[in-house]
Design a protein around this motif. Structure first.
Motif, PDB file in Angstrom:
ATOM      1  N   VAL A  85      76.125 -33.604-151.925  1.00  0.00           N
ATOM      2  CA  VAL A  85      77.482 -34.288-151.066  1.00  0.00           C
ATOM      3  C   VAL A  85      78.144 -34.048-152.127  1.00  0.00           C
ATOM      4  N   GLU A  86      78.143 -34.143-153.697  1.00  0.00           N
ATOM      5  CA  GLU A  86      78.880 -33.922-154.830  1.00  0.00           C
ATOM      6  C   GLU A  86      79.376 -32.065-154.624  1.00  0.00           C
ATOM      7  N   GLU A  87      77.821 -32.043-154.168  1.00  0.00           N
ATOM      8  CA  GLU A  87      78.121 -29.777-154.177  1.00  0.00           C
ATOM      9  C   GLU A  87      78.817 -29.384-152.761  1.00  0.00           C
ATOM     10  N   THR A  88      79.150 -29.817-152.347  1.00  0.00           N
ATOM     11  CA  THR A  88      79.499 -29.410-150.568  1.00  0.00           C
ATOM     12  C   THR A  88      80.731 -30.119-150.573  1.00  0.00           C
ATOM     13  N   LEU A  89      81.284 -31.386-150.579  1.00  0.00           N
ATOM     14  CA  LEU A  89      82.560 -31.844-150.459  1.00  0.00           C
ATOM     15  C   LEU A  89      84.254 -31.013-150.014  1.00  0.00           C
ATOM     16  N   GLY A  90      83.721 -30.286-151.366  1.00  0.00           N
ATOM     17  CA  GLY A  90      84.847 -29.263-151.800  1.00  0.00           C
ATOM     18  C   GLY A  90      85.191 -28.356-150.477  1.00  0.00           C
ATOM     19  N   THR A  91      84.057 -27.605-149.926  1.00  0.00           N
ATOM     20  CA  THR A  91      84.008 -27.402-148.587  1.00  0.00           C
ATOM     21  C   THR A  91      84.091 -27.601-147.756  1.00  0.00           C
ATOM     22  N   TRP A  92      83.768 -28.828-147.087  1.00  0.00           N
ATOM     23  CA  TRP A  92      84.271 -30.035-146.083  1.00  0.00           C
ATOM     24  C   TRP A  92      85.719 -30.442-146.191  1.00  0.00           C
ATOM     25  N   LYS A  93      86.146 -30.479-147.330  1.00  0.00           N
ATOM     26  CA  LYS A  93      87.347 -30.329-147.807  1.00  0.00           C
ATOM     27  C   LYS A  93      88.546 -29.342-147.039  1.00  0.00           C
ATOM     28  N   ARG A  94      87.911 -28.453-147.344  1.00  0.00           N
ATOM     29  CA  ARG A  94      88.995 -26.875-147.258  1.00  0.00           C
ATOM     30  C   ARG A  94      88.508 -27.466-145.473  1.00  0.00           C
ATOM     31  N   LEU A  95      87.599 -27.304-144.870  1.00  0.00           N
ATOM     32  CA  LEU A  95      86.924 -26.762-143.731  1.00  0.00           C
ATOM     33  C   LEU A  95      88.009 -28.071-142.691  1.00  0.00           C
ATOM     34  N   THR A  96      88.075 -29.173-143.143  1.00  0.00           N
ATOM     35  CA  THR A  96      88.290 -30.305-142.093  1.00  0.00           C
ATOM     36  C   THR A  96      89.560 -30.781-142.186  1.00  0.00           C
ATOM     37  N   GLU A  97      90.783 -30.598-143.923  1.00  0.00           N
ATOM     38  CA  GLU A  97      91.884 -30.928-143.882  1.00  0.00           C
ATOM     39  C   GLU A  97      92.089 -31.038-142.802  1.00  0.00           C
ATOM     40  N   PRO A  98      93.048 -29.354-141.876  1.00  0.00           N
ATOM     41  CA  PRO A  98      93.868 -29.143-141.086  1.00  0.00           C
ATOM     42  C   PRO A  98      93.685 -29.969-139.812  1.00  0.00           C
ATOM     43  N   VAL A  99      92.704 -30.028-139.690  1.00  0.00           N
ATOM     44  CA  VAL A  99      91.973 -31.253-138.658  1.00  0.00           C
ATOM     45  C   VAL A  99      92.488 -32.771-139.247  1.00  0.00           C
ATOM     46  N   ALA A 100      91.964 -33.048-140.207  1.00  0.00           N
ATOM     47  CA  ALA A 100      92.056 -34.698-140.666  1.00  0.00           C
ATOM     48  C   ALA A 100      93.651 -34.638-141.328  1.00  0.00           C
ATOM     49  N   ASN A 101      94.812 -34.001-140.895  1.00  0.00           N
ATOM     50  CA  ASN A 101      95.671 -33.902-140.915  1.00  0.00           C
ATOM     51  C   ASN A 101      96.671 -34.250-139.944  1.00  0.00           C
ATOM     52  N   SER A 102      95.741 -33.514-138.637  1.00  0.00           N
ATOM     53  CA  SER A 102      96.047 -34.297-137.167  1.00  0.00           C
ATOM     54  C   SER A 102      95.783 -34.724-136.696  1.00  0.00           C
ATOM     55  N   VAL A 103      94.311 -35.323-137.281  1.00  0.00           N
ATOM     56  CA  VAL A 103      94.404 -36.877-136.503  1.00  0.00           C
ATOM     57  C   VAL A 103      95.038 -38.313-137.503  1.00  0.00           C
ATOM     58  N   ALA A 104      95.486 -37.992-139.336  1.00  0.00           N
ATOM     59  CA  ALA A 104      96.363 -38.577-139.647  1.00  0.00           C
ATOM     60  C   ALA A 104      97.739 -38.987-138.814  1.00  0.00           C
ATOM     61  N   ASN A 105      98.474 -37.825-139.033  1.00  0.00           N
ATOM     62  CA  ASN A 105      99.663 -37.537-138.606  1.00  0.00           C
ATOM     63  C   ASN A 105      99.451 -38.075-137.468  1.00  0.00           C
ATOM     64  N   ALA A 106      99.174 -37.619-136.389  1.00  0.00           N
ATOM     65  CA  ALA A 106      98.767 -38.378-134.868  1.00  0.00           C
ATOM     66  C   ALA A 106      98.632 -39.672-134.818  1.00  0.00           C
ATOM     67  N   LEU A 107      97.279 -41.142-135.488  1.00  0.00           N
ATOM     68  CA  LEU A 107      97.601 -42.518-136.065  1.00  0.00           C
ATOM     69  C   LEU A 107      98.860 -42.688-136.173  1.00  0.00           C
TER      70      LEU A 107
END
Length: 494
Positions: free
Chosen positions: A134-156
């Motif tokens: 988790v610690e080693e990969t979370l930075g990449t997960w953030k990079r991959l999911t941030e655009p979708v996460a932003n869209s979800v957060a703004n839509a909610l």
């Protein structure tokens, strides 16, 4: 100080926003009426652990009262992922396990040297626990999911604001920023849940085909043992086979420097084009009954937050899936070649991994439902067939030379017809060569001066014109006529 009935002071110097106070009390456990936090957690798909729920609500309360650093609460995602990873048995890696993983990866590198032209990486093999993954990969997960996460957060946030009665909108005041963070908190908790669940399934740093940790080569001993359950195969064989796959992935991503950025960039480009269907969220907010957690769970399981794809996104996804298939197909082919003569169980393990990668596990499906993206090589078998065909035709060097530039990569059409790849590539290379020749000629000024054959044709035309000027209309050569003889006699002999 002027009194404001919509913003009473409550005896304090700083007046309080009633909606802000209501939300803070709610997230702190006050004024919740008949709503059970455990039932809400159950509806969100979170574990029913009183201590865990208390910590989560405490974090959300702190988040809502603190300045926002973005639309998604990544700290909440990180902490939730760590809790889920530690929820099942996740002991620290022992020295014996570290030694076994190191030896397996070293041997895997030696076997790969015989089947690929790409040199070894020189990386030190590591053994990770799930929490370390988790610690080693979370930075990449953030990079991959941030655009979708932003869209979800703004839509909610938009959906909640639009559903709010007009009289409450006028009371928003200082609570607006907190309301904007609610969507980010929900997504952060769910993303952490999905990443934590993935940590219990993956067997290596590149198990899903994407280099989540840059310049790393690692296995998860606990998950390797879990992978081998029920296979009735030697534990050492399983570890070695998975080590060869991990070493092949690492060798490809290290020795082909553009590939990691190419894959992650393709995923980011796909994610940036995703738009959330706010009407579905509005419908959920309007119809759900907080006292019915089963109804909430059913709505969430149906992918109410799953982004809706456009035709352009479908095309981008096809290109991404082709790239993932090419990576996995190459690794699959090399792993088979490197292990077929040294591991008796290699064929069985190859088929097991193929099926596992093609179908995905529950954790992968949960992640796909959350971000609308499945990181699975649907066409792994076709890609492996293509790489095998290229090896038979061009040899190991010619096959691996395909990775020199992204423009050389096969396409989805090539996966449909592997045997026709070389012929199509020859036509493309011939066309490119013609363009290069024309460009070089233009740069050299070749289009401003006539070519040699053009000059020869021009000289011939000039001579012909000169000859016609020296003749009469009847075609007689007047220059040879003896004018002194009246034109009728022969020329005098010398």
């Amino acid at each position: 100080m002027t009194s404001n009935p919509l913003n009473p002071s409550n005896g304090d110097e700083n007046p309080k926003d009633p909606l802000a106070e209501m939300l803070q009390n709610l997230m702190g456990g006050k004024g919740m009426g008949d709503i059970d936090p455990a039932e809400l957690a159950k509806a969100a798909g979170l574990p029913n652990d009183p201590n865990l729920l208390a910590q989560m609500f405490s974090q959300v309360q702190a988040m809502m009262s603190a300045p926002s650093e973005g639309p998604v609460n990544w700290k909440l995602a990180h902490d939730n992922a760590r809790r889920v990873a530690a929820g099942s048995t996740d002991p620290s890696v022992t020295s014996a396990q570290s030694r076994e993983v190191d030896e397996a990866l070293r041997l895997a590198e030696l076997w790969l040297d015989q089947v690929t032209d790409l040199p070894a990486t020189g990386l030190i093999g590591k053994a990770w626990s799930r929490a370390e993954w988790v610690e080693e990969t979370l930075g990449t997960w953030k990079r991959l999911t941030e655009p979708v996460a932003n869209s979800v957060a703004n839509a909610l946030s938009t959906a909640m604001t639009e559903q709010m009665p007009e009289e409450m909108k006028s009371m928003m005041g200082g609570a607006s920023s907190m309301l904007q963070n609610v969507g980010g908190a929900i997504f952060g908790m769910q993303l952490g849940q999905a990443i934590g669940a993935l940590s219990t399934d993956v067997v290596s740093s590149t198990d899903i085909g994407v280099p989540l940790a840059d310049l790393e080569m690692a296995l998860l001993p606990g998950n390797v043992a879990k992978f081998g359950e029920g296979l009735s195969l030697p534990e050492n064989d399983i570890r070695l086979f998975l080590a060869v796959r991990e070493a092949a992935h690492a060798r490809l991503f290290v020795q082909v420097p553009w590939l990691r950025g190419h894959l992650l960039g393709a995923i980011e480009a796909y994610a940036r084009g995703i738009h959330i269907d706010t009407s579905r969220i509005e419908e959920l907010a309007r119809d759900l009954d907080p006292s019915n957690p089963e109804g909430i769970q059913e709505a969430l399981s149906q992918g109410v937050f799953m982004p809706q794809r456009t035709p352009e996104q479908d095309l981008a996804l096809q290109k991404l899936e082709t790239a993932l298939a090419l990576v996995e197909g190459w690794v699959d082919e090399l792993t088979a070649a490197a292990t077929e003569k040294v591991l008796p169980s290699a064929a069985a393990l190859r088929e097991t991994v193929r099926r596992r990668r093609a179908t995905g596990g529950p954790a992968e499906h949960a992640f796909a439902s959350l971000v609308g993206l499945e990181l699975r090589p649907r066409r792994l078998r076709e890609a492996a067939t293509l790489w095998a065909s290229l090896k038979a035709e061009r040899g190991i060097d010619g096959r691996d030379a395909i990775w020199k530039h992204p423009d050389l990569l096969p396409t989805a059409e090539d996966l449909d017809d592997p045997k026709g790849f070389s012929e199509r590539r020859k036509l493309a290379e011939a066309s490119d060569s013609e363009v290069d020749d024309a460009l070089q000629k233009l740069l050299n000024g070749g289009f401003d001066t006539p070519a040699d054959n053009d000059a020869g044709d021009k000289d011939a035309e000039d001579k012909d014109a000169a000859g016609k000027d020296g003749k009469t209309d009847g075609g007689t050569d007047n220059s040879s006529t003896n004018e002194g003889d009246g034109g009728g006699g022969e020329a005098p002999k010398s």
